[in-house]
Design an enzyme around this catalytic site. Sequence first.
Site, PDB file in Angstrom:
ATOM      1  CE  LYS A 256      -3.575  -2.621   0.948  1.00 49.43           C
ATOM      2  NZ  LYS A 256      -2.692  -3.898   0.480  1.00 49.43           N
TER       3      LYS A 256
ATOM      4  NE  ARG B   4      -9.841 -10.247  -4.641  1.00 50.43           N
ATOM      5  CZ  ARG B   4      -9.744  -9.256  -3.869  1.00 50.43           C
ATOM      6  NH1 ARG B   4      -8.477  -8.989  -3.701  1.00 50.43           N
ATOM      7  NH2 ARG B   4     -10.759  -8.666  -3.450  1.00 50.43           N
TER       8      ARG B   4
ATOM      9  CD  GLU C 167      -5.169   6.430   4.140  1.00 53.14           C
ATOM     10  OE1 GLU C 167      -4.422   6.571   3.361  1.00 53.14           O
ATOM     11  OE2 GLU C 167      -6.144   5.917   3.975  1.00 53.14           O
TER      12      GLU C 167
ATOM     13  CG  HIS D  51     -13.516  -5.085   6.701  1.00 53.84           C
ATOM     14  ND1 HIS D  51     -13.386  -3.825   6.411  1.00 53.84           N
ATOM     15  CD2 HIS D  51     -13.146  -5.132   7.795  1.00 53.84           C
ATOM     16  CE1 HIS D  51     -12.904  -2.810   7.395  1.00 53.84           C
ATOM     17  NE2 HIS D  51     -12.915  -3.798   8.541  1.00 53.84           N
TER      18      HIS D  51
HETATM   19  C1  MV4 Z   1     -10.273   3.979   5.523  1.00 58.95           C
HETATM   20  C2  MV4 Z   1     -11.408   4.365   6.177  1.00 58.95           C
HETATM   21  C3  MV4 Z   1     -11.599   5.594   6.517  1.00 58.95           C
HETATM   22  N1  MV4 Z   1     -10.672   6.424   6.225  1.00 58.95           N
HETATM   23  N2  MV4 Z   1      -9.357   4.767   5.263  1.00 58.95           N
HETATM   24  C4  MV4 Z   1     -11.261  -0.864   5.421  1.00 58.95           C
HETATM   25  C5  MV4 Z   1     -10.635  -1.824   4.597  1.00 58.95           C
HETATM   26  C6  MV4 Z   1      -9.373  -1.233   3.750  1.00 58.95           C
HETATM   27  N3  MV4 Z   1      -9.642  -1.392   2.447  1.00 58.95           N
HETATM   28  C7  MV4 Z   1      -9.386   0.324   4.001  1.00 58.95           C
HETATM   29  N4  MV4 Z   1     -10.762   0.338   5.050  1.00 58.95           N
HETATM   30  C8  MV4 Z   1     -11.140   1.625   5.386  1.00 58.95           C
HETATM   31  N5  MV4 Z   1      -9.950   2.555   5.204  1.00 58.95           N
HETATM   32  C9  MV4 Z   1      -9.500   6.137   5.707  1.00 58.95           C
HETATM   33  N6  MV4 Z   1      -8.286   7.044   5.498  1.00 58.95           N
HETATM   34  C10 MV4 Z   1     -12.479   3.478   6.228  1.00 58.95           C
HETATM   35  C11 MV4 Z   1     -12.147   2.116   5.892  1.00 58.95           C
HETATM   36  C12 MV4 Z   1     -13.339   0.978   6.294  1.00 58.95           C
HETATM   37  C13 MV4 Z   1     -14.166   0.463   4.867  1.00 58.95           C
HETATM   38  C14 MV4 Z   1     -13.759   0.788   3.696  1.00 58.95           C
HETATM   39  C15 MV4 Z   1     -14.241   0.025   2.851  1.00 58.95           C
HETATM   40  C16 MV4 Z   1     -15.335  -0.612   3.031  1.00 58.95           C
HETATM   41  C17 MV4 Z   1     -15.643  -0.826   3.991  1.00 58.95           C
HETATM   42  C18 MV4 Z   1     -15.236  -0.394   5.322  1.00 58.95           C
HETATM   43  C19 MV4 Z   1     -15.359  -0.692   6.778  1.00 58.95           C
HETATM   44  C20 MV4 Z   1     -14.851  -0.105   7.676  1.00 58.95           C
HETATM   45  C21 MV4 Z   1     -13.726   0.902   7.513  1.00 58.95           C
END
Ligand code: MV4
Length: 447
Positions: free
Chosen positions: A116, A292, A200, A235
């Site tokens: 990442k 993927r 971040e 998730h």
């Molecule tokens: C975040 C966020 C809020 N702010 N980043 C969760 C999985 C990973 N792919 C990144 N995720 C998140 N990153 C920032 N800067 C909130 C999440 C997140 C989330 C993101 C996508 C789909 C579902 C989620 C559930 C909880 C938190």
Amino acid sequence: MFSRILIANRGEIALRIIRAAKELGIQTVCVYSTADREGPWLEHADETVCIGPGPARESYLRIDRIISAAELKNVDAIHPGYGFLAENAHFAEVCRDCQIEFIGPSPEAMALLGDKVSCKKMAKATRTPIFPGSDGAIEDDEEAVKIAKEIGYPVIVKASAGGGGRGMRVAHNEPALRAGLAAAKQEAQAAFGNGTVYIEKFLEAARHFEVQVIGDKHGNAVHLYERDCTSQRRHQKLIEEAPAAGVDPAKREAVLKSAVELIRAAKYSGVATVEFLMDRQQNFYMLEVNTRVQVEHPVTEMITGVDIVKEMIKVAAGEKLPFTQKDIKVQGHAIECRINAEDPDRNFMPQAGRIETFVAPGGPGVRLDSHARPGYRIPPDYDSMIGKLIVHAPTRAEAIARMRRALDEFRIGPMKTVIPLHRRLIDSREFVDADFDIHYVERMLKG
Ligand code: MV4
């Protein structure tokens, strides 16, 4: 073109890949674990090879056994599906060393985008929108504290090798940030063997917007528009749709273009998904890139008419993309409901055991991607998704009506499934108005 490929996966995606291969005139070899000995998809493979016992660590994750099966059966290529080894750059490298084509990106492109921190650096260089934060790995805690002061709390600490929500910590103040850094580093080291973390700005409520991209080995890359995957719990996505509802056309166009630029800059071939969060003002922030084929690829296939699994096999074989960006048009609206054998009333407890009743929905605009059938015994060893119900209709409102109708036709028993929950979700005001965020399913389950 390949004459024979090995499928290093199971269940509905193994069946999906067999179907694509058959239509391309390619023979298939399926590897399976003893827990999947009676897997209905195996009946459709030309050959099958048992690679070990039920636990994935001893079968679907065993690179040595999969490569042995590939050599034994003399295949040209391996399709990894999703999960298991699909995003393992070491596996892609072993395939290359054995002169077996990995149906996916090069190990270099996979490693670059899979990490990442390096992915975010590349995104910054190609002007793909990202969250403000540390420009790279956190070297010492004082640096993180300084950046947090600049961008403002709350912030989130993430593992560079993480993904899908693992190894993350939210901090609302400096002491919490210091504690979160220590915890995230330790967790990342233990889980991924890489303790690198970055920080971040943390966004509380947002929609999940992701762009489907495909590139070939000749430098061509196009997007296949986006999917909205906001409906999720812990998730785990529950409902996905394409296109995303109610997004400003100019903002959408800009983010689609930026995703293609990112993939082009990485010299990427194969399919990739660039994930974003979208806030209420429709600002976009890249989260990560998945290298993927994704579970939810069918909604994109329905609206674009592109067979994503066939195209990924063709580009792996060295073919040029048969279309350019202007050839790809959106036709109507598609929605997918993941059908998990889980009991929502018992904290989504997985339901193993024999399916007695399985009456599949059908009719206009209905697609079912499933390996299940009456008499199929769901093994307890793997995830509980037994299929995906996809509908396609001219408008979003018609797609919702069609999904409601298809869910009502669907009968699975005796075990519990998430079908009744889907019925509630697609009828909720939040879903119908696309006035939702990534936490709305959990709010609805509580309320
Ligand atoms: C975040 C966020 C809020 N702010 N980043 C969760 C999985 C990973 N792919 C990144 N995720 C998140 N990153 C920032 N800067 C909130 C999440 C997140 C989330 C993101 C996508 C789909 C579902 C989620 C559930 C909880 C938190």
